[in-house]
Design a protein around this motif. Sequence first.
Motif, PDB file in Angstrom:
ATOM      1  N   ARG A  91       0.833  -1.214   0.000  1.00  0.00           N
ATOM      2  CA  ARG A  91       0.000   0.000   0.000  1.00  0.00           C
ATOM      3  C   ARG A  91       0.862   1.257   0.000  1.00  0.00           C
ATOM      4  O   ARG A  91       0.513   2.266  -0.629  1.00  0.00           O
ATOM      5  N   TYR A  92       1.962   1.206   0.718  1.00  0.00           N
ATOM      6  CA  TYR A  92       2.891   2.343   0.748  1.00  0.00           C
ATOM      7  C   TYR A  92       3.434   2.633  -0.649  1.00  0.00           C
ATOM      8  O   TYR A  92       3.442   3.793  -1.101  1.00  0.00           O
ATOM      9  N   ASN A 134       2.118   1.770  -3.511  1.00  0.00           N
ATOM     10  CA  ASN A 134       1.019   2.244  -4.362  1.00  0.00           C
ATOM     11  C   ASN A 134       0.800   3.742  -4.178  1.00  0.00           C
ATOM     12  O   ASN A 134       0.546   4.470  -5.147  1.00  0.00           O
ATOM     13  N   ALA A 135       0.902   4.206  -2.927  1.00  0.00           N
ATOM     14  CA  ALA A 135       0.700   5.630  -2.644  1.00  0.00           C
ATOM     15  C   ALA A 135       1.864   6.476  -3.154  1.00  0.00           C
ATOM     16  O   ALA A 135       1.687   7.656  -3.484  1.00  0.00           O
ATOM     17  N   GLN A 136       3.052   5.886  -3.226  1.00  0.00           N
ATOM     18  CA  GLN A 136       4.223   6.623  -3.711  1.00  0.00           C
ATOM     19  C   GLN A 136       4.236   6.746  -5.234  1.00  0.00           C
ATOM     20  O   GLN A 136       4.810   7.700  -5.783  1.00  0.00           O
ATOM     21  N   ARG A 142      -5.038   7.961   1.510  1.00  0.00           N
ATOM     22  CA  ARG A 142      -4.140   8.685   0.608  1.00  0.00           C
ATOM     23  C   ARG A 142      -4.863   8.918  -0.722  1.00  0.00           C
ATOM     24  O   ARG A 142      -4.803   8.099  -1.637  1.00  0.00           O
ATOM     25  N   SER A 168      -3.625   9.176  -6.152  1.00  0.00           N
ATOM     26  CA  SER A 168      -3.365   7.835  -6.679  1.00  0.00           C
ATOM     27  C   SER A 168      -3.026   7.903  -8.163  1.00  0.00           C
ATOM     28  O   SER A 168      -3.134   8.962  -8.796  1.00  0.00           O
ATOM     29  N   LEU A 177      -9.723   2.407  -0.723  1.00  0.00           N
ATOM     30  CA  LEU A 177      -8.821   3.007   0.263  1.00  0.00           C
ATOM     31  C   LEU A 177      -9.564   3.364   1.549  1.00  0.00           C
ATOM     32  O   LEU A 177      -9.046   3.181   2.654  1.00  0.00           O
TER      33      LEU A 177
END
Length: 660
Positions: free
Chosen positions: A65-66, A68-70, A505, A508, A544
């Motif tokens: 998930r981290y 994906n957010a980056q 977050r 996306s 999310l």
Amino acid sequence: MAQLLTKSCFGRGGPAGPPCSLLLRAYSAGSPDTEYVHRSIVPTMHFQKSLPRLPIPKLEDTMKRYLNAQTPLLDAEQFSKTEQLAKTFQAGAGQQLHDELVSQDKQNKHTSYISGPWFDMYLCARDSIVLNFNPFMSFTPDSRPEYNNQLIRSTNMVVSAMRFLKTIRAGQLEPEVFHLAPAKSDTARFKRLIRWVPPSLSWYGAYMVNAYPLDMSQYFRLFNSTRLPKLNRDELATDESGKHLLVLRNGNFYVFDVFDRDGNIAKASEIQSHLQYILSDSAPTPEFPLGYLTSEERNTWAVLRQKLVDNGNGEALKKVDSAVFCLCLDDFPVKDLIHLSHNMLHGSGLNRWYDKSFSIIMTQDGTAAVNFEHSWGDGVAVLRFLNEVYKDSTQRPAVSPQSPPAKVDSSKAVHKLSFHLDDALKSAISAARKKFDSTMSSLTIASMEFKRGGKDFLKTQKLSPDAIAQLSFQMAFLRQYGQTVATYESCSTAAFKHGRTETIRPSSVFTKKCSEAFVSKSSRPSAAELRSMLEQCSKYHGQLTKEAAMGQGFDRHLFGMRNLAASKGLALPEFYQDPAYTRINHNILSTSTLTSPAVQFGGFAPVVADGFGVGYGMHDDWMGCNVSAYPARDVKQFVQCVHQSLEDIFKVLEEKSVKS
């Protein structure tokens, strides 16, 4: 369930994360008497013992998930480096920290893994709590103009607040429950049954009918509470023996009892008389208003507070700290919504005590708001307080415009606090005032209302209203600055015991692609393609939101492991030293939504110097936002860009709707 838990009102993330909100149901339970807002047959804390515990996500899910957010925030080279650091962390130090976090959590089943570290995050922060932490929520005006008189509305709100206090301490405030099937669970029959289920099993009884009780552990900090400045880490203090109200006017401090010795609420006519006495007091504004000190850097304030105590002010400060709450009476009307936001968010500093758990601010024209200190909770309790006080004070007002104040000698009942200040303290107040004025003058606020449509229309299009609002912020920032940046939306985890917040977050790969498509002037896709992109954004945002509400985000997990490493004196893993990790936690867009009949709107400051603080509301047929910024950003242009973004989105949706 995730829809309700999208936000926990004004829960701040990171060292100074954004406010957020949680729309809570307003409940009525039987016919209340004059001492209580209602009398619930289900005890207030009936579900607390059996609430499920906040889960710690799987490490591999957190890292996925981290990353994906980056993805929308980094170029290919930056992402490759961040991805490698994440893999190394997951296989080494991260796994060790995760395992120890899980082990510690198993040994502390009475709470959540995030509760202690989150309190520390707030209480150890040394920044001023003004702007950096305290948000505001303004009450909707009474529908009857004559009841918005400052004296009448203040009296009614004080009485209703005391009814709320008595109700919760008597254990008769309706428990906070989210009903997915209200026809089954939000009924008198269900309440009669569930009250007989033992507290250790009650949550399961609610769950069987699709009802989700929420954590109410923060409520006891609402009244008689304050944040005490201490060196390096502040303390929270609650003294439930206090029977008095603290009133500030023109920088002067007054106290009077709102409960008698038997615990009964003072007569409304007497409270009205005492407030009238304070409003008619012609005492000048103090040359050195003490309230400015609560806006200071916390270590500075800690040292100065000790000097105040040493100078013979201990008893007066104790009166301030133990008061049920603070009522700030301002001697001017509100000019417009921007003036309202500035006044309720920070004011002049003259007539505030920012350390109290909450203050009701009441201007000369009866405009009312709550400004609250944030360390003790995430605002769930504050919003419930607003809902109940608004409902009670408007539907069951204790006094009317025709009600005469009691014929009592208020000069004996009302005590004006005096403070002994030496030259060093006077100098410190002057310095705090100068710093305060300089900081507040740098904050700009702008608001926007979009009248073309709101929740109702978006739902007919099978799109998430919150997803569309968040997309409009992404589009606006891209239109204004040509960038996609770190964005924070806070989500309540109050469905779990001692849950705090998790982060959604909103930025996306889907919002980035969609924003670029709408903003591009050269190769704009067809309406059908844009519609498809909107649906993708909505679907992913819903995912999310659901993950965050279920404690399955990545921010709190990573925060918990980092906090654990620091507490054990371990070297900070390289993963946390990655510039990309710093950037994603530098929340340029910090956002929060709030929708309740009791609340007009809310506001907060940006959490970083080059950011925006975006408070927004989604209503049935319109949408609006209240945005703040420091000089690094143009807030007026941003709200114009948000409006334009919504115009573009609705144009596409309306075209599709007409064709359909």
